[in-house]
Write a protein that holds these residues in place. Structure first.
Motif, PDB file in Angstrom:
ATOM      1  N   GLY A  35       5.746 -12.094 -30.489  1.00 45.78           N
ATOM      2  CA  GLY A  35       6.073 -12.534 -31.719  1.00 45.78           C
ATOM      3  C   GLY A  35       7.188 -11.697 -32.427  1.00 45.78           C
ATOM      4  N   THR A  36       7.535 -10.778 -31.672  1.00 43.90           N
ATOM      5  CA  THR A  36       8.807  -9.730 -32.279  1.00 43.90           C
ATOM      6  C   THR A  36       9.747  -9.599 -31.428  1.00 43.90           C
ATOM      7  OG1 THR A  36       7.307  -8.392 -33.894  1.00 43.90           O
ATOM      8  CG2 THR A  36       9.284  -7.456 -33.216  1.00 43.90           C
ATOM      9  N   THR A  37      10.823  -9.660 -31.679  1.00 44.41           N
ATOM     10  CA  THR A  37      11.962  -9.618 -30.689  1.00 44.41           C
ATOM     11  C   THR A  37      12.973  -8.928 -31.597  1.00 44.41           C
ATOM     12  OG1 THR A  37      13.259 -11.776 -31.361  1.00 44.41           O
ATOM     13  CG2 THR A  37      11.751 -11.830 -29.410  1.00 44.41           C
ATOM     14  N   SER A  38      13.859  -8.086 -30.824  1.00 43.63           N
ATOM     15  CA  SER A  38      14.875  -7.213 -31.539  1.00 43.63           C
ATOM     16  C   SER A  38      16.105  -7.381 -30.658  1.00 43.63           C
ATOM     17  CB  SER A  38      14.353  -5.933 -31.557  1.00 43.63           C
ATOM     18  OG  SER A  38      13.244  -5.776 -32.456  1.00 43.63           O
ATOM     19  N   TYR A  39      17.178  -7.181 -31.273  1.00 45.75           N
ATOM     20  CA  TYR A  39      18.553  -7.194 -30.425  1.00 45.75           C
ATOM     21  C   TYR A  39      19.407  -6.156 -31.026  1.00 45.75           C
ATOM     22  CZ  TYR A  39      16.925 -11.953 -29.073  1.00 45.75           C
ATOM     23  OH  TYR A  39      16.026 -12.912 -28.655  1.00 45.75           O
ATOM     24  N   ALA A  40      20.171  -5.427 -29.750  1.00 46.32           N
ATOM     25  CA  ALA A  40      21.430  -4.780 -30.521  1.00 46.32           C
ATOM     26  C   ALA A  40      22.425  -5.497 -31.110  1.00 46.32           C
ATOM     27  CB  ALA A  40      21.789  -4.176 -28.988  1.00 46.32           C
TER      28      ALA A  40
ATOM     29  N   PHE B 242      13.902   0.881 -30.586  1.00 46.39           N
ATOM     30  CA  PHE B 242      13.973   0.621 -29.171  1.00 46.39           C
ATOM     31  C   PHE B 242      15.550   1.143 -28.610  1.00 46.39           C
ATOM     32  CE2 PHE B 242      16.793  -2.822 -27.641  1.00 46.39           C
ATOM     33  CZ  PHE B 242      17.185  -3.436 -28.802  1.00 46.39           C
ATOM     34  N   ASN B 243      16.558   1.001 -29.680  1.00 45.46           N
ATOM     35  CA  ASN B 243      17.738   1.559 -29.200  1.00 45.46           C
ATOM     36  C   ASN B 243      17.802   2.839 -29.051  1.00 45.46           C
ATOM     37  OD1 ASN B 243      19.422  -0.928 -29.484  1.00 45.46           O
ATOM     38  ND2 ASN B 243      19.070  -1.058 -31.227  1.00 45.46           N
ATOM     39  N   ASP B 244      16.914   3.761 -29.721  1.00 45.81           N
ATOM     40  CA  ASP B 244      16.716   5.068 -29.763  1.00 45.81           C
ATOM     41  C   ASP B 244      16.008   5.506 -28.635  1.00 45.81           C
ATOM     42  OD1 ASP B 244      16.529   5.056 -33.395  1.00 45.81           O
ATOM     43  OD2 ASP B 244      18.363   5.486 -32.115  1.00 45.81           O
ATOM     44  N   TYR B 245      14.907   4.909 -28.325  1.00 50.01           N
ATOM     45  CA  TYR B 245      14.115   5.474 -27.234  1.00 50.01           C
ATOM     46  C   TYR B 245      14.406   5.088 -25.899  1.00 50.01           C
ATOM     47  CZ  TYR B 245      10.943   1.262 -27.448  1.00 50.01           C
ATOM     48  OH  TYR B 245      10.275   0.224 -27.377  1.00 50.01           O
ATOM     49  N   VAL B 246      15.286   4.190 -25.688  1.00 46.58           N
ATOM     50  CA  VAL B 246      15.686   3.480 -24.818  1.00 46.58           C
ATOM     51  C   VAL B 246      16.145   4.667 -23.492  1.00 46.58           C
ATOM     52  CG1 VAL B 246      18.147   3.161 -25.233  1.00 46.58           C
ATOM     53  CG2 VAL B 246      16.996   1.616 -23.382  1.00 46.58           C
ATOM     54  N   LYS B 247      16.759   5.582 -24.181  1.00 53.92           N
ATOM     55  CA  LYS B 247      17.628   6.873 -23.293  1.00 53.92           C
ATOM     56  C   LYS B 247      16.303   7.434 -22.510  1.00 53.92           C
ATOM     57  CE  LYS B 247      18.301   9.789 -27.037  1.00 53.92           C
ATOM     58  NZ  LYS B 247      18.324   8.786 -28.287  1.00 53.92           N
ATOM     59  N   TYR B 248      15.263   7.450 -22.947  1.00 59.59           N
ATOM     60  CA  TYR B 248      14.070   8.080 -22.405  1.00 59.59           C
ATOM     61  C   TYR B 248      13.301   7.414 -21.470  1.00 59.59           C
ATOM     62  CZ  TYR B 248      14.861  11.088 -26.443  1.00 59.59           C
ATOM     63  OH  TYR B 248      15.734  11.909 -27.345  1.00 59.59           O
TER      64      TYR B 248
ATOM     65  N   VAL C 172      11.506  -4.169 -22.632  1.00 61.90           N
ATOM     66  CA  VAL C 172      12.783  -3.789 -22.987  1.00 61.90           C
ATOM     67  C   VAL C 172      13.728  -3.779 -22.071  1.00 61.90           C
ATOM     68  CG1 VAL C 172      14.387  -1.816 -23.988  1.00 61.90           C
ATOM     69  CG2 VAL C 172      11.969  -2.123 -24.664  1.00 61.90           C
ATOM     70  N   TRP C 173      15.011  -4.750 -22.509  1.00 61.86           N
ATOM     71  CA  TRP C 173      16.298  -4.737 -21.604  1.00 61.86           C
ATOM     72  C   TRP C 173      17.115  -3.611 -22.161  1.00 61.86           C
ATOM     73  CZ3 TRP C 173      16.964  -7.500 -17.173  1.00 61.86           C
ATOM     74  CH2 TRP C 173      16.252  -8.498 -16.749  1.00 61.86           C
ATOM     75  N   PHE C 174      17.824  -2.916 -21.124  1.00 62.15           N
ATOM     76  CA  PHE C 174      18.930  -2.157 -21.221  1.00 62.15           C
ATOM     77  C   PHE C 174      19.730  -2.280 -20.259  1.00 62.15           C
ATOM     78  CE2 PHE C 174      17.680   1.159 -18.214  1.00 62.15           C
ATOM     79  CZ  PHE C 174      16.333   1.079 -18.286  1.00 62.15           C
ATOM     80  N   ARG C 175      21.119  -1.443 -20.620  1.00 61.90           N
ATOM     81  CA  ARG C 175      22.247  -1.587 -19.416  1.00 61.90           C
ATOM     82  C   ARG C 175      22.957  -0.280 -19.472  1.00 61.90           C
ATOM     83  NH1 ARG C 175      26.108  -5.581 -22.883  1.00 61.90           N
ATOM     84  NH2 ARG C 175      27.066  -4.201 -24.562  1.00 61.90           N
TER      85      ARG C 175
ATOM     86  N   GLU D 146      22.389   1.800 -23.030  1.00 60.94           N
ATOM     87  CA  GLU D 146      22.347   0.966 -24.378  1.00 60.94           C
ATOM     88  C   GLU D 146      21.034   0.029 -24.235  1.00 60.94           C
ATOM     89  OE1 GLU D 146      26.754   0.101 -25.895  1.00 60.94           O
ATOM     90  OE2 GLU D 146      26.189  -1.024 -24.190  1.00 60.94           O
ATOM     91  N   GLY D 147      20.573   0.104 -25.208  1.00 59.26           N
ATOM     92  CA  GLY D 147      19.130  -0.829 -25.378  1.00 59.26           C
ATOM     93  C   GLY D 147      19.993  -2.278 -25.707  1.00 59.26           C
ATOM     94  N   VAL D 148      19.368  -3.184 -25.167  1.00 52.05           N
ATOM     95  CA  VAL D 148      19.974  -4.600 -25.506  1.00 52.05           C
ATOM     96  C   VAL D 148      19.132  -5.480 -26.336  1.00 52.05           C
ATOM     97  CG1 VAL D 148      20.702  -6.550 -24.471  1.00 52.05           C
ATOM     98  CG2 VAL D 148      21.557  -4.490 -23.238  1.00 52.05           C
TER      99      VAL D 148
END
Length: 125
Positions: free
Chosen positions: A55-60, A105-111, A34-37, A45-47
């Motif tokens: 095989g799976t990618t996700s983006y904000a 990932f946008n939700d768990y990134v803060k942890y 996970v990339w976050f900033r 923020e999850g990026v």
């Protein structure tokens, strides 16, 4: 066990950078990355996210169409290609290796624990 982020710098709005996330002391192969900033005064923020197989990618939403995440198993490195950079992209960027999926990932990134020093992106307008 450490992750090393690099590739940041100063760029004009509309420019591009490629960030790298390299592992020291372990292999990234089984991990979702996970990339976050984090910008001053703002929440983390999850990026972007890529699963272990690639095989799976996700983006904000705010980077869709501009950023691309990828991984090179031979180099034990995950990349974040950042195009069309905007002043609002200015932040310190971190990567994290997680045993999980990209979904949410946008939700768990803060942890997530910060294990690297991050890399600073500065975008001039």
């Amino acid at each position: 066990v450490q992750l090393v982020e690099s590739g940041g710098g100063l760029v004009q709005a509309g420019g591009s950078l490629r960030l790298s996330c390299a592992a020291s002391g372990f292999t990234l192969d089984p991990y979702t990355i996970v990339w976050f900033r984090q910008a001053p005064g703002k929440e983390r923020e999850g990026v972007s996210c890529i699963n272990s197989s690639g095989g799976t990618t996700s983006y904000a939403d705010f980077v869709k169409g501009r950023f691309t995440i990828s991984r090179d198993y031979g180099k034990n490195t995950v990349y974040l290609q950042m195009n069309s950079l905007k002043p609002e992209d200015m932040a310190v960027y971190y990567c994290a290796a997680v045993r999980g999926v990209c979904l949410g990932f946008n939700d768990y990134v803060k942890y997530l624990e910060v294990r690297g020093q991050g890399t600073l992106i500065t975008v001039s307008s």
